[in-house]
Motif scaffolding. Structure first.
Motif, PDB file in Angstrom:
ATOM      1  N   LYS A 121       0.830  -1.206   0.000  1.00  0.00           N
ATOM      2  CA  LYS A 121       0.000   0.000   0.000  1.00  0.00           C
ATOM      3  C   LYS A 121       0.869   1.263   0.000  1.00  0.00           C
ATOM      4  O   LYS A 121       1.808   1.376   0.779  1.00  0.00           O
ATOM      5  CB  LYS A 121      -0.916  -0.010   1.233  1.00  0.00           C
ATOM      6  N   SER A 122       0.551   2.192  -0.885  1.00  0.00           N
ATOM      7  CA  SER A 122       1.198   3.511  -1.004  1.00  0.00           C
ATOM      8  C   SER A 122       2.583   3.482  -1.648  1.00  0.00           C
ATOM      9  O   SER A 122       3.172   4.535  -1.848  1.00  0.00           O
ATOM     10  CB  SER A 122       1.319   4.223   0.354  1.00  0.00           C
ATOM     11  N   LEU A 123       3.112   2.303  -1.955  1.00  0.00           N
ATOM     12  CA  LEU A 123       4.460   2.222  -2.522  1.00  0.00           C
ATOM     13  C   LEU A 123       4.452   2.695  -3.973  1.00  0.00           C
ATOM     14  O   LEU A 123       3.731   2.145  -4.803  1.00  0.00           O
ATOM     15  CB  LEU A 123       4.998   0.797  -2.454  1.00  0.00           C
ATOM     16  N   ALA A 124       5.246   3.718  -4.258  1.00  0.00           N
ATOM     17  CA  ALA A 124       5.404   4.198  -5.628  1.00  0.00           C
ATOM     18  C   ALA A 124       6.451   3.329  -6.311  1.00  0.00           C
ATOM     19  O   ALA A 124       7.604   3.275  -5.875  1.00  0.00           O
ATOM     20  CB  ALA A 124       5.834   5.659  -5.625  1.00  0.00           C
ATOM     21  N   LEU A 125       6.036   2.655  -7.354  1.00  0.00           N
ATOM     22  CA  LEU A 125       6.953   1.765  -8.057  1.00  0.00           C
ATOM     23  C   LEU A 125       7.885   2.570  -8.961  1.00  0.00           C
ATOM     24  O   LEU A 125       7.516   3.621  -9.478  1.00  0.00           O
ATOM     25  CB  LEU A 125       6.162   0.755  -8.893  1.00  0.00           C
ATOM     26  N   PRO A 126       9.110   2.077  -9.160  1.00  0.00           N
ATOM     27  CA  PRO A 126      10.064   2.807  -9.989  1.00  0.00           C
ATOM     28  C   PRO A 126       9.704   2.746 -11.476  1.00  0.00           C
ATOM     29  O   PRO A 126       9.067   1.796 -11.932  1.00  0.00           O
ATOM     30  CB  PRO A 126      11.385   2.076  -9.722  1.00  0.00           C
ATOM     31  N   SER A 127      10.137   3.747 -12.197  1.00  0.00           N
ATOM     32  CA  SER A 127       9.976   3.763 -13.654  1.00  0.00           C
ATOM     33  C   SER A 127      11.068   2.904 -14.288  1.00  0.00           C
ATOM     34  O   SER A 127      12.076   2.576 -13.650  1.00  0.00           O
ATOM     35  CB  SER A 127      10.095   5.195 -14.168  1.00  0.00           C
ATOM     36  N   TRP A 128      10.893   2.583 -15.573  1.00  0.00           N
ATOM     37  CA  TRP A 128      11.904   1.833 -16.289  1.00  0.00           C
ATOM     38  C   TRP A 128      13.218   2.615 -16.322  1.00  0.00           C
ATOM     39  O   TRP A 128      14.287   2.052 -16.134  1.00  0.00           O
ATOM     40  CB  TRP A 128      11.424   1.510 -17.701  1.00  0.00           C
ATOM     41  N   LYS A 129      13.110   3.917 -16.508  1.00  0.00           N
ATOM     42  CA  LYS A 129      14.310   4.767 -16.544  1.00  0.00           C
ATOM     43  C   LYS A 129      15.076   4.663 -15.222  1.00  0.00           C
ATOM     44  O   LYS A 129      16.299   4.538 -15.217  1.00  0.00           O
ATOM     45  CB  LYS A 129      13.917   6.216 -16.827  1.00  0.00           C
ATOM     46  N   SER A 130      14.365   4.703 -14.098  1.00  0.00           N
ATOM     47  CA  SER A 130      15.056   4.626 -12.805  1.00  0.00           C
ATOM     48  C   SER A 130      15.620   3.233 -12.538  1.00  0.00           C
ATOM     49  O   SER A 130      16.665   3.089 -11.902  1.00  0.00           O
ATOM     50  CB  SER A 130      14.150   5.083 -11.659  1.00  0.00           C
ATOM     51  N   VAL A 131      14.952   2.195 -13.022  1.00  0.00           N
ATOM     52  CA  VAL A 131      15.481   0.829 -12.875  1.00  0.00           C
ATOM     53  C   VAL A 131      16.777   0.705 -13.659  1.00  0.00           C
ATOM     54  O   VAL A 131      17.772   0.162 -13.165  1.00  0.00           O
ATOM     55  CB  VAL A 131      14.452  -0.231 -13.331  1.00  0.00           C
ATOM     56  N   LYS A 132      16.795   1.223 -14.882  1.00  0.00           N
ATOM     57  CA  LYS A 132      17.995   1.147 -15.726  1.00  0.00           C
ATOM     58  C   LYS A 132      19.155   1.944 -15.128  1.00  0.00           C
ATOM     59  O   LYS A 132      20.315   1.575 -15.296  1.00  0.00           O
ATOM     60  CB  LYS A 132      17.698   1.663 -17.144  1.00  0.00           C
ATOM     61  N   ALA A 133      18.845   3.032 -14.421  1.00  0.00           N
ATOM     62  CA  ALA A 133      19.884   3.892 -13.853  1.00  0.00           C
ATOM     63  C   ALA A 133      20.327   3.434 -12.466  1.00  0.00           C
ATOM     64  O   ALA A 133      21.301   3.958 -11.927  1.00  0.00           O
ATOM     65  CB  ALA A 133      19.374   5.326 -13.772  1.00  0.00           C
ATOM     66  N   ARG A 134      19.652   2.470 -11.908  1.00  0.00           N
ATOM     67  CA  ARG A 134      19.929   2.046 -10.533  1.00  0.00           C
ATOM     68  C   ARG A 134      21.326   1.446 -10.386  1.00  0.00           C
ATOM     69  O   ARG A 134      21.784   0.675 -11.215  1.00  0.00           O
ATOM     70  CB  ARG A 134      18.889   1.028 -10.079  1.00  0.00           C
ATOM     71  N   GLU A 135      21.967   1.795  -9.290  1.00  0.00           N
ATOM     72  CA  GLU A 135      23.261   1.202  -8.957  1.00  0.00           C
ATOM     73  C   GLU A 135      23.027  -0.266  -8.597  1.00  0.00           C
ATOM     74  O   GLU A 135      22.199  -0.588  -7.746  1.00  0.00           O
ATOM     75  CB  GLU A 135      23.871   1.948  -7.768  1.00  0.00           C
ATOM     76  N   TYR A 136      23.735  -1.160  -9.262  1.00  0.00           N
ATOM     77  CA  TYR A 136      23.620  -2.586  -8.968  1.00  0.00           C
ATOM     78  C   TYR A 136      24.973  -3.239  -9.240  1.00  0.00           C
ATOM     79  O   TYR A 136      25.445  -3.259 -10.371  1.00  0.00           O
ATOM     80  CB  TYR A 136      22.527  -3.258  -9.811  1.00  0.00           C
ATOM     81  N   HIS A 137      25.590  -3.750  -8.180  1.00  0.00           N
ATOM     82  CA  HIS A 137      26.928  -4.324  -8.272  1.00  0.00           C
ATOM     83  C   HIS A 137      26.869  -5.826  -8.541  1.00  0.00           C
ATOM     84  O   HIS A 137      26.005  -6.512  -7.994  1.00  0.00           O
ATOM     85  CB  HIS A 137      27.701  -4.075  -6.972  1.00  0.00           C
ATOM     86  N   PRO A 138      27.814  -6.334  -9.318  1.00  0.00           N
ATOM     87  CA  PRO A 138      27.896  -7.785  -9.497  1.00  0.00           C
ATOM     88  C   PRO A 138      28.289  -8.447  -8.179  1.00  0.00           C
ATOM     89  O   PRO A 138      28.920  -7.826  -7.331  1.00  0.00           O
ATOM     90  CB  PRO A 138      28.972  -7.976 -10.564  1.00  0.00           C
ATOM     91  N   TRP A 139      27.915  -9.688  -8.031  1.00  0.00           N
ATOM     92  CA  TRP A 139      28.238 -10.436  -6.829  1.00  0.00           C
ATOM     93  C   TRP A 139      29.709 -10.828  -6.817  1.00  0.00           C
ATOM     94  O   TRP A 139      30.254 -11.228  -7.844  1.00  0.00           O
ATOM     95  CB  TRP A 139      27.357 -11.688  -6.725  1.00  0.00           C
ATOM     96  N   GLY A 140      30.312 -10.756  -5.659  1.00  0.00           N
ATOM     97  CA  GLY A 140      31.699 -11.163  -5.489  1.00  0.00           C
ATOM     98  C   GLY A 140      31.822 -12.441  -4.688  1.00  0.00           C
ATOM     99  O   GLY A 140      32.919 -12.887  -4.384  1.00  0.00           O
ATOM    100  N   SER A 141      30.664 -13.008  -4.310  1.00  0.00           N
ATOM    101  CA  SER A 141      30.669 -14.248  -3.541  1.00  0.00           C
ATOM    102  C   SER A 141      29.677 -15.219  -4.174  1.00  0.00           C
ATOM    103  O   SER A 141      29.004 -14.896  -5.148  1.00  0.00           O
ATOM    104  CB  SER A 141      30.310 -13.972  -2.073  1.00  0.00           C
ATOM    105  N   GLU A 142      29.583 -16.402  -3.588  1.00  0.00           N
ATOM    106  CA  GLU A 142      28.712 -17.442  -4.136  1.00  0.00           C
ATOM    107  C   GLU A 142      27.252 -16.997  -4.119  1.00  0.00           C
ATOM    108  O   GLU A 142      26.752 -16.487  -3.112  1.00  0.00           O
ATOM    109  CB  GLU A 142      28.877 -18.722  -3.315  1.00  0.00           C
ATOM    110  N   VAL A 143      26.580 -17.207  -5.249  1.00  0.00           N
ATOM    111  CA  VAL A 143      25.180 -16.816  -5.369  1.00  0.00           C
ATOM    112  C   VAL A 143      24.476 -17.787  -6.313  1.00  0.00           C
ATOM    113  O   VAL A 143      25.072 -18.268  -7.274  1.00  0.00           O
ATOM    114  CB  VAL A 143      25.058 -15.350  -5.874  1.00  0.00           C
ATOM    115  N   ILE A 144      23.234 -18.093  -5.991  1.00  0.00           N
ATOM    116  CA  ILE A 144      22.399 -18.881  -6.905  1.00  0.00           C
ATOM    117  C   ILE A 144      21.684 -17.873  -7.795  1.00  0.00           C
ATOM    118  O   ILE A 144      20.938 -17.023  -7.296  1.00  0.00           O
ATOM    119  CB  ILE A 144      21.394 -19.749  -6.131  1.00  0.00           C
TER     120      ILE A 144
END
Length: 166
Positions: A121-144
């Motif tokens: 409730k009340s959560l404003a979802l991000p736009s595609w532009k903001s998703v594309k611009a989001r900082e997201y780092h690759p994993w440096g440890s084990e991940v599924i």
């Protein structure tokens, strides 16, 4: 021994859908950082930075210490939050599993981002532009890693359950 299932991934990849399905499958506690952060905004009128994550870590710890499995649902896009989730499990005497959800088909990902509704409730979802611009780092440890492109949620959760061996 309890396990903390630490989800990560950009908005619109299917991360929250799979986190909720895994929680239901395991009978685990489900902690969604979006819900915590939006509650802080709605109830307390706060501007939120890392407070939602910090509350989630404490709630996860409470549950893990009780021997309950926990599913942590957040973008978890930077190494600092990933280390904090892992440390929460370690400090609580629990195991942890890192899970990264992605959608490799950019067109499908964009459609998901632009067409979804928020269950919070009340959560404003991000736009595609903001998703594309989001900082997201690759994993440096084990991940599924689970790629949801072209897959139904049912097939994706089955794939994850198989990969987890549960």
């Amino acid at each position: 021994m309890a396990t903390l299932y630490i989800f990560s991934g950009l908005p619109g990849t299917g991360k929250s859908t799979l986190a909720a399905l895994l929680s239901k499958h395991l009978g685990a506690s489900y902690l969604r950082v979006d819900t915590i952060e939006q509650s802080l905004k709605d109830i307390c009128g706060l501007k939120v930075y890392a407070e939602g994550y910090k509350i989630a870590y404490r709630l996860a710890s409470d549950n893990l210490i009780q021997g309950l499995n926990v599913v942590g649902d957040s973008c978890n896009s930077v190494p600092e939050s990933r280390v904090e989730w892992e440390q929460t499990a370690i400090n609580s005497g629990a195991k942890y599993v890192n899970i990264e959800i992605s959608c490799s088909n950019e067109i499908e990902h964009k459609i998901r981002v632009e067409s979804r509704d928020s269950p919070v409730k009340s959560l404003a979802l991000p736009s595609w532009k903001s998703v594309k611009a989001r900082e997201y780092h690759p994993w440096g440890s084990e991940v599924i890693s689970i790629d949801t492109a072209g897959e139904s949620p049912e097939r994706s959760i089955q794939n994850l359950i198989e990969r987890l061996g549960i």
